[in-house]
Every structure is written in C-alpha cells, then in structure tokens.
Design a protein around this motif. Structure first.
Motif, PDB file in Angstrom:
ATOM      1  N   ILE A 246       3.324 -10.477  -2.541  1.00  0.00           N
ATOM      2  CA  ILE A 246       2.023  -9.843  -2.780  1.00  0.00           C
ATOM      3  C   ILE A 246       1.838  -8.633  -1.877  1.00  0.00           C
ATOM      4  CG2 ILE A 246      -0.475 -10.159  -2.512  1.00  0.00           C
ATOM      5  CD1 ILE A 246      -0.042 -13.058  -3.457  1.00  0.00           C
ATOM      6  N   ALA A 247       2.191  -8.806  -0.608  1.00  0.00           N
ATOM      7  CA  ALA A 247       2.047  -7.693   0.331  1.00  0.00           C
ATOM      8  C   ALA A 247       2.940  -6.520  -0.051  1.00  0.00           C
ATOM      9  CB  ALA A 247       2.369  -8.166   1.746  1.00  0.00           C
ATOM     10  N   CYS A 248       4.158  -6.821  -0.503  1.00  0.00           N
ATOM     11  CA  CYS A 248       5.078  -5.765  -0.915  1.00  0.00           C
ATOM     12  C   CYS A 248       4.550  -5.013  -2.134  1.00  0.00           C
ATOM     13  CB  CYS A 248       6.449  -6.372  -1.197  1.00  0.00           C
ATOM     14  SG  CYS A 248       7.698  -5.183  -1.726  1.00  0.00           S
ATOM     15  N   VAL A 249       4.092  -5.778  -3.132  1.00  0.00           N
ATOM     16  CA  VAL A 249       3.564  -5.148  -4.346  1.00  0.00           C
ATOM     17  C   VAL A 249       2.324  -4.315  -4.021  1.00  0.00           C
ATOM     18  CG1 VAL A 249       2.472  -5.607  -6.570  1.00  0.00           C
ATOM     19  CG2 VAL A 249       4.537  -6.855  -5.898  1.00  0.00           C
ATOM     20  N   ARG A 250       1.431  -4.873  -3.184  1.00  0.00           N
ATOM     21  CA  ARG A 250       0.220  -4.145  -2.823  1.00  0.00           C
ATOM     22  C   ARG A 250       0.564  -2.816  -2.147  1.00  0.00           C
ATOM     23  NH1 ARG A 250      -2.213  -7.915  -0.079  1.00  0.00           N
ATOM     24  NH2 ARG A 250      -3.563  -8.589  -1.796  1.00  0.00           N
ATOM     25  N   GLU A 251       1.520  -2.861  -1.236  1.00  0.00           N
ATOM     26  CA  GLU A 251       1.907  -1.632  -0.528  1.00  0.00           C
ATOM     27  C   GLU A 251       2.452  -0.587  -1.497  1.00  0.00           C
ATOM     28  OE1 GLU A 251       4.950  -0.148   3.027  1.00  0.00           O
ATOM     29  OE2 GLU A 251       4.968  -2.234   2.336  1.00  0.00           O
ATOM     30  N   GLN A 252       3.297  -1.023  -2.443  1.00  0.00           N
ATOM     31  CA  GLN A 252       3.865  -0.059  -3.390  1.00  0.00           C
ATOM     32  C   GLN A 252       2.790   0.527  -4.296  1.00  0.00           C
ATOM     33  OE1 GLN A 252       6.947   0.604  -2.540  1.00  0.00           O
ATOM     34  NE2 GLN A 252       6.686  -1.139  -1.139  1.00  0.00           N
ATOM     35  N   GLU A 254      -0.444   0.788  -3.667  1.00  0.00           N
ATOM     36  CA  GLU A 254      -1.301   1.677  -2.881  1.00  0.00           C
ATOM     37  C   GLU A 254      -0.646   3.038  -2.687  1.00  0.00           C
ATOM     38  OE1 GLU A 254      -2.053  -0.482   0.688  1.00  0.00           O
ATOM     39  OE2 GLU A 254      -3.694  -1.662  -0.178  1.00  0.00           O
ATOM     40  N   GLN A 255       0.662   3.031  -2.459  1.00  0.00           N
ATOM     41  CA  GLN A 255       1.351   4.308  -2.268  1.00  0.00           C
ATOM     42  C   GLN A 255       1.445   5.090  -3.576  1.00  0.00           C
ATOM     43  OE1 GLN A 255       5.131   3.728  -0.330  1.00  0.00           O
ATOM     44  NE2 GLN A 255       4.228   2.610   1.386  1.00  0.00           N
ATOM     45  N   ARG A 256       1.564   4.347  -4.685  1.00  0.00           N
ATOM     46  CA  ARG A 256       1.720   5.017  -5.980  1.00  0.00           C
ATOM     47  C   ARG A 256       0.386   5.458  -6.562  1.00  0.00           C
ATOM     48  NH1 ARG A 256       3.636   1.314 -10.752  1.00  0.00           N
ATOM     49  NH2 ARG A 256       1.389   0.865 -10.688  1.00  0.00           N
ATOM     50  N   ASP A 257      -0.615   4.556  -6.512  1.00  0.00           N
ATOM     51  CA  ASP A 257      -1.853   4.788  -7.247  1.00  0.00           C
ATOM     52  C   ASP A 257      -3.082   4.923  -6.365  1.00  0.00           C
ATOM     53  OD1 ASP A 257      -0.270   4.457  -9.491  1.00  0.00           O
ATOM     54  OD2 ASP A 257      -0.776   2.340  -9.709  1.00  0.00           O
ATOM     55  N   GLY A 258      -2.932   4.684  -5.039  1.00  0.00           N
ATOM     56  CA  GLY A 258      -4.096   4.665  -4.177  1.00  0.00           C
ATOM     57  C   GLY A 258      -4.629   3.256  -4.033  1.00  0.00           C
ATOM     58  N   ALA A 259      -5.499   3.056  -3.066  1.00  0.00           N
ATOM     59  CA  ALA A 259      -5.993   1.715  -2.737  1.00  0.00           C
ATOM     60  C   ALA A 259      -6.686   1.051  -3.904  1.00  0.00           C
ATOM     61  CB  ALA A 259      -6.927   1.782  -1.534  1.00  0.00           C
ATOM     62  N   ALA A 262      -4.643  -1.475  -5.973  1.00  0.00           N
ATOM     63  CA  ALA A 262      -3.996  -2.626  -5.349  1.00  0.00           C
ATOM     64  C   ALA A 262      -4.423  -3.924  -6.022  1.00  0.00           C
ATOM     65  CB  ALA A 262      -4.352  -2.678  -3.862  1.00  0.00           C
ATOM     66  N   PRO A 263      -3.509  -4.879  -6.166  1.00  0.00           N
ATOM     67  CA  PRO A 263      -3.879  -6.148  -6.798  1.00  0.00           C
ATOM     68  C   PRO A 263      -4.909  -6.905  -5.983  1.00  0.00           C
ATOM     69  CG  PRO A 263      -1.688  -6.272  -5.829  1.00  0.00           C
ATOM     70  CD  PRO A 263      -2.119  -4.841  -5.745  1.00  0.00           C
ATOM     71  N   ALA A 264      -5.794  -7.612  -6.687  1.00  0.00           N
ATOM     72  CA  ALA A 264      -6.901  -8.305  -6.012  1.00  0.00           C
ATOM     73  C   ALA A 264      -6.576  -9.746  -5.694  1.00  0.00           C
ATOM     74  CB  ALA A 264      -8.141  -8.257  -6.916  1.00  0.00           C
ATOM     75  N   LEU A 265      -5.367 -10.221  -6.025  1.00  0.00           N
ATOM     76  CA  LEU A 265      -5.027 -11.624  -5.811  1.00  0.00           C
ATOM     77  C   LEU A 265      -5.144 -12.001  -4.351  1.00  0.00           C
ATOM     78  CD1 LEU A 265      -3.921 -14.295  -6.897  1.00  0.00           C
ATOM     79  CD2 LEU A 265      -1.616 -13.368  -6.602  1.00  0.00           C
ATOM     80  N   GLN A 266      -5.886 -13.062  -4.080  1.00  0.00           N
ATOM     81  CA  GLN A 266      -6.058 -13.569  -2.720  1.00  0.00           C
ATOM     82  C   GLN A 266      -5.625 -15.027  -2.699  1.00  0.00           C
ATOM     83  OE1 GLN A 266      -6.923 -11.795  -0.049  1.00  0.00           O
ATOM     84  NE2 GLN A 266      -7.143  -9.938  -1.267  1.00  0.00           N
ATOM     85  N   PRO A 267      -4.406 -15.315  -2.281  1.00  0.00           N
ATOM     86  CA  PRO A 267      -3.933 -16.695  -2.303  1.00  0.00           C
ATOM     87  C   PRO A 267      -4.722 -17.587  -1.368  1.00  0.00           C
ATOM     88  CG  PRO A 267      -2.426 -15.301  -1.086  1.00  0.00           C
ATOM     89  CD  PRO A 267      -3.419 -14.393  -1.752  1.00  0.00           C
ATOM     90  N   LYS A 268      -4.861 -18.851  -1.745  1.00  0.00           N
ATOM     91  CA  LYS A 268      -5.559 -19.810  -0.906  1.00  0.00           C
ATOM     92  C   LYS A 268      -4.701 -20.179   0.299  1.00  0.00           C
ATOM     93  CE  LYS A 268      -8.267 -21.803  -4.651  1.00  0.00           C
ATOM     94  NZ  LYS A 268      -8.501 -22.990  -5.500  1.00  0.00           N
ATOM     95  N   ARG A 269      -5.372 -20.536   1.370  1.00  0.00           N
ATOM     96  CA  ARG A 269      -4.684 -20.873   2.612  1.00  0.00           C
ATOM     97  C   ARG A 269      -4.930 -22.339   2.962  1.00  0.00           C
ATOM     98  NH1 ARG A 269      -1.667 -16.218   3.331  1.00  0.00           N
ATOM     99  NH2 ARG A 269      -2.941 -14.465   2.668  1.00  0.00           N
ATOM    100  N   GLY A 270      -4.121 -22.855   3.875  1.00  0.00           N
ATOM    101  CA  GLY A 270      -4.463 -24.124   4.493  1.00  0.00           C
ATOM    102  C   GLY A 270      -3.574 -25.290   4.126  1.00  0.00           C
ATOM    103  N   TYR A 271      -2.532 -25.084   3.294  1.00  0.00           N
ATOM    104  CA  TYR A 271      -1.631 -26.206   3.006  1.00  0.00           C
ATOM    105  C   TYR A 271      -0.274 -25.938   3.630  1.00  0.00           C
ATOM    106  CZ  TYR A 271       1.037 -29.801   0.721  1.00  0.00           C
ATOM    107  OH  TYR A 271       1.828 -30.891   0.481  1.00  0.00           O
TER     108      TYR A 271
END
Length: 271
Positions: A246-252, A254-259, A262-271
């Motif tokens: 996700i971080a890699c895709v978001r960075e690419q 953002e660089q290509r299209d601007g912020a 960026a994908p809005a996916l926010q994975p759940k935490r805690g497991y």
C-alpha cells in the motif's frame, strides 16, 4: 529437528520476546522473516494457510534462518497435537482453551507418559531426528513450551484455574475473540473488555506463568512488556506485505498524479 528449546530458555532467563505471525503458509516468507531479527516466528495453522506438509517446509526454512518457531494448531485435538509434535514442533499454542479441564487435556496430549498420553513413535519421527536423539522421550516433555489461549470472558474468569494446571507454561490472551464473546468484537478499548483482560492478567501474573498477547487498545509491545507480558507477536507476514505494498502504491500514485490520487485504503491494525 530436535534442539533444546531456545524460547523456553530465554523466557526462563527473564527475557521479553517479540515476533511475527506467519499466516500465509509460505516457507519463503519464513525464510525471509527468519533472517530479519525477530525473536520468534508464530506459524498459524488456526486461521493461517498451510497443512502438515507445508508446516514441515516452514520449519525447515526457519531452521536454516536460525529463528525458533511457535506453532498455533487449529484446535485442542490430540490427533492434531500428536502430528504437529512429531513433525518437530517444540513450542505449541492451543486456541480457545475455556477451562482447566481443557488445559489439562492439552497437557496430556503434548506429553509422554507418565505425565501425559502422547502416542509413541519416537524412533521414526522428525522430532527425534528420526531416532538419532536416543534419549528423546526422556527430554521431550521438559523441552516443550506449551501455550494456551484464553479467548472469552468466561475463560478470563477461570484464568487462575487454567494457569494452575501443571504443564501449562504460558497463557496467551486473545483480546479480539474475548471482546467478541460479549458482543464487542474489535471494540478492544471498551471498558467491559478491558475489565475482563485485567482480570485474566492479574490471575496469570499471580500464578507465575508467562504471559502473552498481541498489541491492542493502543498498547504497544513496549507498553505490554512494561506491564509484565513476556511474549508479544507484533505483526504478521500478511500485514507486513500488505502495508508495504500500500505504501509503495501510494508513493507512486502521489508522484504520478499528486496527493489527491493516492489510494484511501486504511488497513485495520491490532492483530
């Protein structure tokens, strides 16, 4: 293959251990993560992928990497436990233990007589290096690290009795399933959930057994160690891969299209 249990030795020395779940069933993931510095890998056969054949490949990969493994079995079943132990597992986690009687059944299944009822095939199994460890049956019982999971409020109320069972080495609190048992799944900071967790924590600490869990309700692994926990899995191979992707895709993007792109996916935490 047989070795004196390094996790049990380190826990007995007072060390606090952190590791990661292996949920993919992938020996390659085990081989990679085993070389990164985790104290242990926790191979999950309850919710994770993989069967006995894949387990043996994962164990071999971990042995090459030099990182010890804990294996969580699918259920507190003597047939499952026998096969996993014969495959060479020396640290084993059993889910959904609700009573002292169920904990005692797990102990019996994991130990040779006179302390248990584990079936005998020592000269043939991987656990004894296929019979090359001549005194395997004399040392196997003491070498096992047996972890039982408390995963309901009913089990939390019986934590003292569960922890008191001879042969149980560690009690591991599964907070999300515990929360789900009172209709609060994923509400890990709800007061009723925290009350039940504290009840189990207090009883397990008082018993002298080692204590494990995963980070939850904002508590980091550092916070858990300071609170007296001895063993904490802090991630999983699935989440590490997913979040890095996700971080890699978001960075690419953002660089290509601007912020804004960026994908809005926010994975759940805690497991």
């Amino acid at each position: 293959m047989f070795k004196l249990n390094p996790l049990k030795k380190r826990l007995a020395a007072g060390e606090r251990l952190f590791g990661t779940w292996i949920a993919s069933g992938s020996a390659t993931n085990v081989e990679i993560l085993g070389q990164t510095g985790f104290d242990f890998l926790l191979i999950d056969l309850e919710h994770g992928q993989g069967e006995l054949g894949e387990l043996i490949h994962m164990l071999r990969a971990a042995e090459v990497a030099g990182t010890p493994c804990i294996v969580r079995v699918a259920w507190n079943d003597p047939v499952i436990l026998k096969r996993v132990l014969d495959a060479g597992v020396d640290s084993i986690m059993i889910p959904m233990v609700e009573t002292a009687e169920e904990a005692a059944a797990a102990v019996r299944a994991c130990h040779y007589p006179p302390h248990g009822a584990r079936g005998y095939a020592a000269p043939l199994v991987r656990a004894s290096n296929y019979g090359l460890v001549n005194d395997y049956i004399d040392i196997a019982n003491d070498n096992i690290l047996l972890i039982v999971q408390i995963e309901s409020t009913a089990a939390a109320s019986r934590a003292a009795a569960i922890a008191a069972v001879a042969g149980v080495d560690m009690v591991f609190i599964g907070v999300n399933d515990l929360a789900g048992s009172i209709g609060r799944l994923e509400q890990l900071d709800h007061p009723d959930v925290r009350t039940s967790v504290r009840e189990a924590e207090d009883a397990i600490r008082a018993s002298g057994r080692w204590l494990g869990t995963v980070p939850s309700a904002g508590a980091s692994w550092r916070d858990l160690f300071e609170a007296g926990y001895n063993l904490v899995p802090v991630a999983s191979d699935i989440t590490l891969l997913r979040d890095a992707a996700i971080a890699c895709v978001r960075e690419q993007i953002e660089q290509r299209d601007g912020a804004a792109g960026a994908p809005a996916l926010q994975p759940k935490r805690g497991y």
